[in-house]
Design an enzyme around this catalytic site. Structure first.
Site, PDB file in Angstrom:
ATOM      1  N   ASP A   1       0.846  -1.299  -0.139  1.00  0.00           N
ATOM      2  CA  ASP A   1      -0.191  -0.108   0.001  1.00  0.00           C
ATOM      3  C   ASP A   1       0.755   1.231   0.041  1.00  0.00           C
ATOM      4  OD1 ASP A   1       0.576   0.884   2.765  1.00  0.00           O
ATOM      5  OD2 ASP A   1      -0.418  -1.259   3.154  1.00  0.00           O
TER       6      ASP A   1
ATOM      7  N   GLU B   1      23.072 -21.545 -17.841  1.00  0.00           N
ATOM      8  CA  GLU B   1      22.160 -20.642 -16.901  1.00  0.00           C
ATOM      9  C   GLU B   1      22.875 -19.657 -16.531  1.00  0.00           C
ATOM     10  OE1 GLU B   1      18.368 -23.570 -15.625  1.00  0.00           O
ATOM     11  OE2 GLU B   1      20.424 -23.613 -14.610  1.00  0.00           O
TER      12      GLU B   1
END
Ligand code: GLA
Length: 727
Positions: A532, A612
């Site tokens: 928020d 990777e």
């Protein structure tokens, strides 16, 4: 001048660049709402209508005039007990036990700059950037005074609202309900857009017509919650991403809240946002004041994209603070999904060593480094470094990691406590619990009573003691359960505890950011359970979700983007099969999704294949290349991933010279149809070059028909395209 008061009409007009907000003090001193929408001039009091409405009462002074009723008129702060039977913004319980608050205009002030709210997060601005309107309303009988605050940031198209209640009468009163913002529309068919969810699947969009009867969202969990985000959008039925009128209301608060929308008997619409009135009954002694948390409002006449961009810009530049506000955040490796509770200092160092070779800039040591904390049954609350487990002091470990050229960050959950902890054994009365009852446990833990200053003071000292052990540049601030048993042993008025808890949290966070101005905080609550605007005042980024699955994240981040900037979205590449869903997605796709946020990794880098590792190093370079564009550019949603089989979004630099488009295939089918993606926000009549293929495209065609994505076999393919304006 963004605030104009016309004396003869007693009208306040608030202008931003693209919107106008208007209200009027009427003949009885009530503050009526007239208008909020596209920028306009003139007085809109002709919109008010007066008719004899059965069963809608009239204020006493109206005498025999049955056409004046607050049950019908649009208001700035409707109050219970005045004859308005719609949902009120204010309910006051008076000293004599009566309910009611009859608020009439007294005076007002127009002040340069933006007001601030003691103890609460709020939008901030320079004197030249904002103006404040304060309007004093007062109940002539009880002398309860409410000062309405309006903060106008014209360039940002933002209007903030808050209020202060002062008990100027005799004796103690109770605030039973206080909404920070109320918007009344005199007519219209609107939709309400809200964001619901659950742990690990936050902020899904729901759009429903505003109908008769109340539609209510909120939290009674003590945090703003995974279940409903404290932000709402009201949209014209016809409004979409690029067209139409819409209004956003976002609550700058991290605790219980209530958002309500209601169509009344005359097809008028009222939408409100503020503190929850459940478990709330806030005492005000004579002379005491109460500040309601702030609500941020914005209007867009150009659909939801613009609405989101208004909020993004406001939160990014006028709510977030500190050293990291504007800068691209360090790429981090978090130990949680890599090791959970099972690590030694040496292992953490090995993570860091491998990570640093690949370009990762910060190592974050997650849960498990303190007290007796080898699982989540014990240790929470004991913020003493477990040197035995680490095999070294924290300072030593940090020194070694800094020696690799990496920053060091650490996890805290200051509000939580296990019963199996030294702190609980010492201070069993420091938790929220009702005497004589067994408390509700969640994740085997209870919650410390942050409404108590002694508890907050203690926690501040404990955190400082850890932070002072070495060069700690980041904190992940977690909170892993909802509040319950909201009873504080330190007060008689339990109706204040839920709010005071949040004030205690804010006090602690403020003290920390003041004492350690270079510290980067990342909020977290089981992922995105406290995502928020209130938390953004202290932590410019928040871990968006405990779900790090790239495909689910496309949806979670889509919903989040309506209200919050990309710079706030904590997002990491994690291992496959994903720990939350078991899904396997390509490394590239995980990278592209994590790049729609503050980028990082959540895996053991030693377990990666050479290929990777190579990809990771490339990804980090790519992130650095686009980091500024991603964090500070305009963000556009290009598809709705709940509807389309591709999720796509765009970052456009403010000067429109660069565009980065990301697209993730969410589905794959036999004989696959082609997916086209329309770009947005480009200037007309310009040419853009795809930096990889070198092909040149007309901006109008890119926005009209779009680009086409390749049809490739394999699940969850993804694409990132960088266009540069060439003419
Ligand atoms: C929460 C967080 C996770 C992790 C764990 C540690 O669930 O969201 O990222 O920090 O706590 O216990």
């Amino acid at each position: 001048m963004s605030i104009i008061f016309t004396e003869n009409e007693k009208v306040f007009t608030l202008h931003t660049k693209a919107s106008t907000y208007q209200m009027k003090v009427d003949q009885y001193g009530f503050l009526l709402h007239l208008y909020y929408g596209r920028r306009t001039e003139g007085c809109m009091d002709y919109l008010l209508h007066y008719a004899d409405r059965g069963f809608s009462g009239n204020p006493y002074e109206a005498g025999k005039d049955r056409t004046y009723s607050l049950d019908v008129l649009p208001q700035e702060l409707p109050s219970s007990g005045t004859g308005d039977y719609r949902s009120p913004a204010v309910i006051v319980k008076n000293r004599d036990g009566s309910y009611g608050c009859d608020l009439r205009y007294q005076t007002h002030r127009i002040i340069a700059g933006k007001y601030s709210l003691p103890g609460l997060p709020a939008v901030y601005a320079d004197e030249e950037e904002a103006e404040t309107l304060e309007v004093d309303l007062e109940d002539p009988v009880t002398k309860v005074r409410v000062t309405l605050y309006y903060g106008i940031l014209p360039e940002l198209d933002i209007i903030t609202r808050s209020l202060r209640v002062t008990n100027r009468g005799e004796g103690k009163i109770y605030l039973e309900k206080i909404q920070s913002a109320c918007l009344d529309w005199v007519w219209g068919d609107y939709d309400l857009i809200t964001f619901y969810g659950r742990h690990a699947m936050e902020r899904s969009l729901q759009r429903t017509p505003i109908a008769h009867g109340a539609q209510v969202i909120g939290s009674r969990r003590g945090t703003s919650s995974h279940q409903y985000n404290p932000m709402m959008i009201v949209a014209d039925r016809e409004a979409g991403e690029d067209t139409g009128s819409c209004w956003a209301m976002s609550f700058v608060y991290s605790g219980n809240f209530k958002g309500e929308a209601e169509k009344d008997q005359f097809q008028q619409v009222r939408v409100q946002l503020g503190l929850s009135d459940e478990l709330f009954s806030y005492p005000l002694e004579e002379g005491e004041v109460f500040y309601a948390p702030e609500a941020v409002l914005t209007y867009s006449g150009q659909g939801l994209s613009r609405l989101s961009q208004n909020l993004h810009r406001c939160f990014r530049t006028h709510v977030c603070r500190g050293k990291y506000r504007d800068g691209v955040r360090p790429v981090l490796l978090n130990s949680w999904e890599a090791a959970y509770f099972d690590f030694t200092g040496e292992e953490i160092y090995q993570f860091a060593k491998e990570a640093s070779k690949l370009g990762i800039e910060m190592l974050v040591l997650d849960d498990g480094w303190f007290g007796k904390r080898d699982d989540d049954f014990s240790g929470l609350g004991d913020w003493q470094v477990n040197e035995e487990k680490l095999g070294e002091t924290l300072g030593h470990l940090i020194g070694r990691i800094n020696g690799l050229g990496m920053k060091f960050g650490i996890w805290f959950e200051p509000e939580g406590i296990n019963e199996d902890s030294e702190l609980y054994r010492l201070h069993p009365d420091w938790v929220l619990a009702v005497p004589g009852r067994k408390p509700v446990r969640a994740r085997y833990q209870l919650v410390l009573d942050f409404s108590r200053k002694d508890v907050v003071d203690y926690m501040f000292q404990e955190i400082c003691k850890v932070l002072d052990q070495g060069n700690i540049e980041y904190i992940k601030w977690d909170m892993n359960r909802s509040l319950s048993d909201c009873f504080s042993r330190a007060t008689k008025d339990q109706g204040r505890v839920m709010h005071d808890y949040v004030l205690g949290l804010y006090d602690l966070l403020e003290r920390l950011v003041q004492r350690y101005p270079n510290l980067l905080l990342e909020g977290c609550s089981g992922g995105g359970g406290r995502f928020d605007a209130g938390m953004l005042y202290y932590s410019p980024q928040i871990w968006c979700s405990d779900n790090s699955d790239a495909i689910d994240r496309v949806k979670i981040q889509y919903g989040t983007s309506f209200g919050y900037p990309i710079s706030a979205v904590g997002s990491h590449v994690s291992a496959v099969p994903n720990h939350q869903t078991g899904r396997v997605t390509p490394f590239k796709t995980r990278g592209i999704v994590a790049m729609a946020g503050t980028f990082g990794y959540e895996m053991d880098p030693r377990k990666l294949s050479e290929e990777e590792k190579q990809e990771m190093a490339e990804q980090i370079k790519t992130y650095h290349k686009y980091g500024d564009l991603i964090q500070n550019g305009l963000y556009f949603r290009l598809t709705d991933p709940f509807v389309r089989e591709v999720g796509a979004w765009e970052f456009l630099s403010e000067d429109a010279s660069q565009v980065l488009v990301s697209a993730v295939m969410l589905e794959i089918h036999g004989n696959m149809t082609v997916n086209y993606i329309r770009l947005k926000g480009l200037p007309q009549g310009c040419m853009y070059q795809d930096q990889e293929s070198k092909q040149i495209y007309a901006s109008d065609a890119l926005m009209e028909t779009g680009i086409l994505l390749p049809v490739e076999l394999g699940e969850y393919q993804s694409y990132q395209m960088h266009f540069v304006k060439v003419s």
